[in-house]
Design a protein around this motif. Structure first.
Motif, PDB file in Angstrom:
ATOM      1  N   LEU A   1     -21.171 -15.247  19.316  1.00 22.14           N
ATOM      2  CA  LEU A   1     -20.845 -14.425  18.150  1.00 22.14           C
ATOM      3  C   LEU A   1     -19.410 -13.943  18.275  1.00 22.14           C
ATOM      4  O   LEU A   1     -18.895 -13.745  19.383  1.00 22.14           O
ATOM      5  N   HIS A   2     -18.769 -13.713  17.128  1.00 26.47           N
ATOM      6  CA  HIS A   2     -17.421 -13.161  17.103  1.00 26.47           C
ATOM      7  C   HIS A   2     -17.327 -12.082  16.026  1.00 26.47           C
ATOM      8  O   HIS A   2     -17.835 -12.269  14.910  1.00 26.47           O
ATOM      9  N   ALA A   3     -16.687 -10.972  16.383  1.00 27.34           N
ATOM     10  CA  ALA A   3     -16.285  -9.950  15.404  1.00 27.34           C
ATOM     11  C   ALA A   3     -14.771  -9.931  15.389  1.00 27.34           C
ATOM     12  O   ALA A   3     -14.137  -9.782  16.446  1.00 27.34           O
ATOM     13  N   TYR A   4     -14.192 -10.106  14.209  1.00 24.91           N
ATOM     14  CA  TYR A   4     -12.734 -10.208  14.086  1.00 24.91           C
ATOM     15  C   TYR A   4     -12.245  -9.126  13.119  1.00 24.91           C
ATOM     16  O   TYR A   4     -12.533  -9.168  11.929  1.00 24.91           O
ATOM     17  N   PHE A   5     -11.497  -8.137  13.647  1.00 20.88           N
ATOM     18  CA  PHE A   5     -10.933  -7.067  12.831  1.00 20.88           C
ATOM     19  C   PHE A   5      -9.683  -7.585  12.122  1.00 20.88           C
ATOM     20  O   PHE A   5      -8.779  -8.126  12.760  1.00 20.88           O
ATOM     21  N   PHE A   6      -9.610  -7.380  10.790  1.00 21.40           N
ATOM     22  CA  PHE A   6      -8.535  -7.954   9.990  1.00 21.40           C
ATOM     23  C   PHE A   6      -7.309  -7.063   9.834  1.00 21.40           C
ATOM     24  O   PHE A   6      -6.369  -7.426   9.135  1.00 21.40           O
ATOM     25  N   GLY A   7      -7.292  -5.894  10.462  1.00 21.62           N
ATOM     26  CA  GLY A   7      -6.113  -5.039  10.376  1.00 21.62           C
ATOM     27  C   GLY A   7      -6.318  -3.829   9.490  1.00 21.62           C
ATOM     28  O   GLY A   7      -7.101  -3.855   8.537  1.00 21.62           O
ATOM     29  N   ALA A   8      -5.609  -2.758   9.815  1.00 18.83           N
ATOM     30  CA  ALA A   8      -5.745  -1.484   9.099  1.00 18.83           C
ATOM     31  C   ALA A   8      -4.615  -1.282   8.098  1.00 18.83           C
ATOM     32  O   ALA A   8      -3.484  -1.691   8.333  1.00 18.83           O
ATOM     33  N   ALA A   9      -4.948  -0.640   6.995  1.00 17.96           N
ATOM     34  CA  ALA A   9      -3.949  -0.319   5.978  1.00 17.96           C
ATOM     35  C   ALA A   9      -3.399   1.096   6.160  1.00 17.96           C
ATOM     36  O   ALA A   9      -2.239   1.364   5.846  1.00 17.96           O
ATOM     37  N   VAL A  10      -4.228   2.014   6.660  1.00 13.63           N
ATOM     38  CA  VAL A  10      -3.801   3.395   6.886  1.00 13.63           C
ATOM     39  C   VAL A  10      -4.384   3.869   8.213  1.00 13.63           C
ATOM     40  O   VAL A  10      -5.383   3.347   8.687  1.00 13.63           O
ATOM     41  N   MET A  11      -3.751   4.878   8.798  1.00 18.16           N
ATOM     42  CA  MET A  11      -4.282   5.475  10.019  1.00 18.16           C
ATOM     43  C   MET A  11      -3.752   6.894  10.145  1.00 18.16           C
ATOM     44  O   MET A  11      -2.612   7.179   9.776  1.00 18.16           O
ATOM     45  N   SER A  12      -4.583   7.783  10.658  1.00 17.93           N
ATOM     46  CA  SER A  12      -4.201   9.193  10.737  1.00 17.93           C
ATOM     47  C   SER A  12      -3.036   9.414  11.695  1.00 17.93           C
ATOM     48  O   SER A  12      -2.230  10.326  11.500  1.00 17.93           O
ATOM     49  N   TYR A  13      -2.930   8.586  12.725  1.00 21.72           N
ATOM     50  CA  TYR A  13      -1.844   8.758  13.696  1.00 21.72           C
ATOM     51  C   TYR A  13      -0.491   8.691  13.011  1.00 21.72           C
ATOM     52  O   TYR A  13       0.432   9.444  13.357  1.00 21.72           O
ATOM     53  N   ALA A  14      -0.359   7.796  12.033  1.00 25.19           N
ATOM     54  CA  ALA A  14       0.920   7.657  11.321  1.00 25.19           C
ATOM     55  C   ALA A  14       1.250   8.899  10.503  1.00 25.19           C
ATOM     56  O   ALA A  14       2.407   9.104  10.121  1.00 25.19           O
ATOM     57  N   SER A  15       0.229   9.734  10.214  1.00 28.16           N
ATOM     58  CA  SER A  15       0.446  10.982   9.477  1.00 28.16           C
ATOM     59  C   SER A  15       0.639  12.172  10.402  1.00 28.16           C
ATOM     60  O   SER A  15       0.683  13.313   9.947  1.00 28.16           O
ATOM     61  N   GLY A  16       0.719  11.915  11.693  1.00 27.19           N
ATOM     62  CA  GLY A  16       0.954  12.995  12.648  1.00 27.19           C
ATOM     63  C   GLY A  16      -0.288  13.756  13.062  1.00 27.19           C
ATOM     64  O   GLY A  16      -0.185  14.831  13.664  1.00 27.19           O
ATOM     65  N   ILE A  17      -1.462  13.236  12.765  1.00 27.60           N
ATOM     66  CA  ILE A  17      -2.709  13.897  13.122  1.00 27.60           C
ATOM     67  C   ILE A  17      -3.029  13.672  14.597  1.00 27.60           C
ATOM     68  O   ILE A  17      -2.979  12.538  15.085  1.00 27.60           O
TER      69      ILE A  17
END
Length: 332
Positions: free
Chosen positions: A279-295
């Protein structure tokens, strides 16, 4: 069509088809796991959707109750977790490229040359969506872990004592099974929280591999069929029941620099990724993330990722785990 794996009160396992209103599941006849369902589809040369239609029973179970009781499982799993490979790619969305570039600027200053992150993102824009039958540009790729790193929806996401941070990455995940001849088959798609250590990653690009070796969560629902061109959703962080960060995300091929087919080609071109029965699970990438907002997240924070196309939200709480100290190797 969406499916959910869950455990029964007596400890058994079932697969349910989500009802039209999204609140109940129709258990499938003679189906204990999604893996069994996928294997049957390959053996019969049929689609999973056609098998689900044949096996959908008239009985129903309360979906919300299963979630409250912690009986909903990841959308697919393997009885041998080491044969479930969890991987992914980044820099497929503008948001992830911008976030990585911010890390570069913080480390090297405003006058730094364009980062490798932006360079590879631009390469994707230029060559990540080739024509039918053609091979495009190679994407970034990373190894996340094996099946033991996947926690079920609603379960705690552990933050190791050695980690410098832990933050969500709301992503779409492709789920695959290699057939008896090694040919990869896509089972479907699910929401995922890729969950990474962005502080470690920001120290040096070569620490990216370390920052990804963490737990993750997938689910709760498996989307059968094609992925919508556009997927709209929300990513949230709650602290003591209060939302401390929230942002809409846009995904699907309409908002990606690579086509799904191109990402799949570059993953499965390696013979080791086409081992029969894996089996394979493949993450396609994130569009937003809280780290980029300084959280700055903290132990006890709850992550919630939701998109209408995927039904119920994926929720997990981050919890710090004790320090294991030095891991020593014993000589044989």
């Amino acid at each position: 069509m969406r499916l959910v794996q869950y455990t029964t009160i007596d400890g058994g396992r079932r697969v349910g088809r989500v009802s039209d209103d999204g609140n109940r599941l129709h258990p499938l006849d003679n189906t204990s796991t999604v893996l069994e369902l996928a294997e049957a589809a390959i053996a019969e040369g049929a689609s999973i959707a056609s098998l689900v239609e044949k096996r959908t029973g008239t009985a129903t179970v309360d979906y919300g109750e299963l979630l409250r009781d912690g009986r909903v499982l990841a959308p697919v799993d393997h009885p041998e977790p080491a044969r479930f490979l969890v991987t992914g790619t980044g820099l497929t969305h503008t948001g992830s490229a911008a976030a990585r570039d911010k890390m570069h600027v913080l480390t090297h200053g405003e006058d730094a040359e364009e980062s490798d992150s932006l360079k590879i993102f631009r390469m994707g824009l230029e060559g990540g969506k080739p024509g039918a039958g053609e091979i495009g540009i190679q994407p970034e790729w990373f190894f996340k872990g094996v099946g033991t790193c996947v926690v079920r929806p609603g379960a705690d996401l552990p933050m190791p004592a050695f980690a410098k941070a832990g933050a969500e990455e709301a992503e779409i995940v492709g789920l695959y099974l290699n057939g008896p001849d090694g040919r990869p088959y896509r089972i479907g798609y699910a929401l995922g929280n890729e969950y990474s250590d962005h502080v470690t990653e920001a120290e040096n690009y070569l620490y990216l591999a370390h920052s990804k070796l963490r737990s993750c969560s997938i689910g709760p629902e498996l989307l059968i069929g094609d992925l919508p061109e556009e997927v709209r959703g929300h990513s949230r962080i709650l602290r003591d029941g209060t939302v401390i960060w929230e942002q809409e995300f846009l995904s699907g091929e309409a908002h990606m620099s690579h086509s799904i087919a191109n990402l799949e080609h570059f993953h499965f071109r390696y013979p080791m990724h086409r081992r029969a029965g894996d089996l394979h699970a493949y993450f396609f990438g994130a569009a937003v993330m809280s780290y980029a907002s300084g959280i700055k997240t903290a132990s006890g924070d709850e992550y919630e990722i939701q998109a209408q196309a995927f039904g119920k939200p994926l929720r997990n709480r981050m919890v710090s785990v004790p320090d294991e100290g030095l891991v020593a190797v014993t000589r044989l």
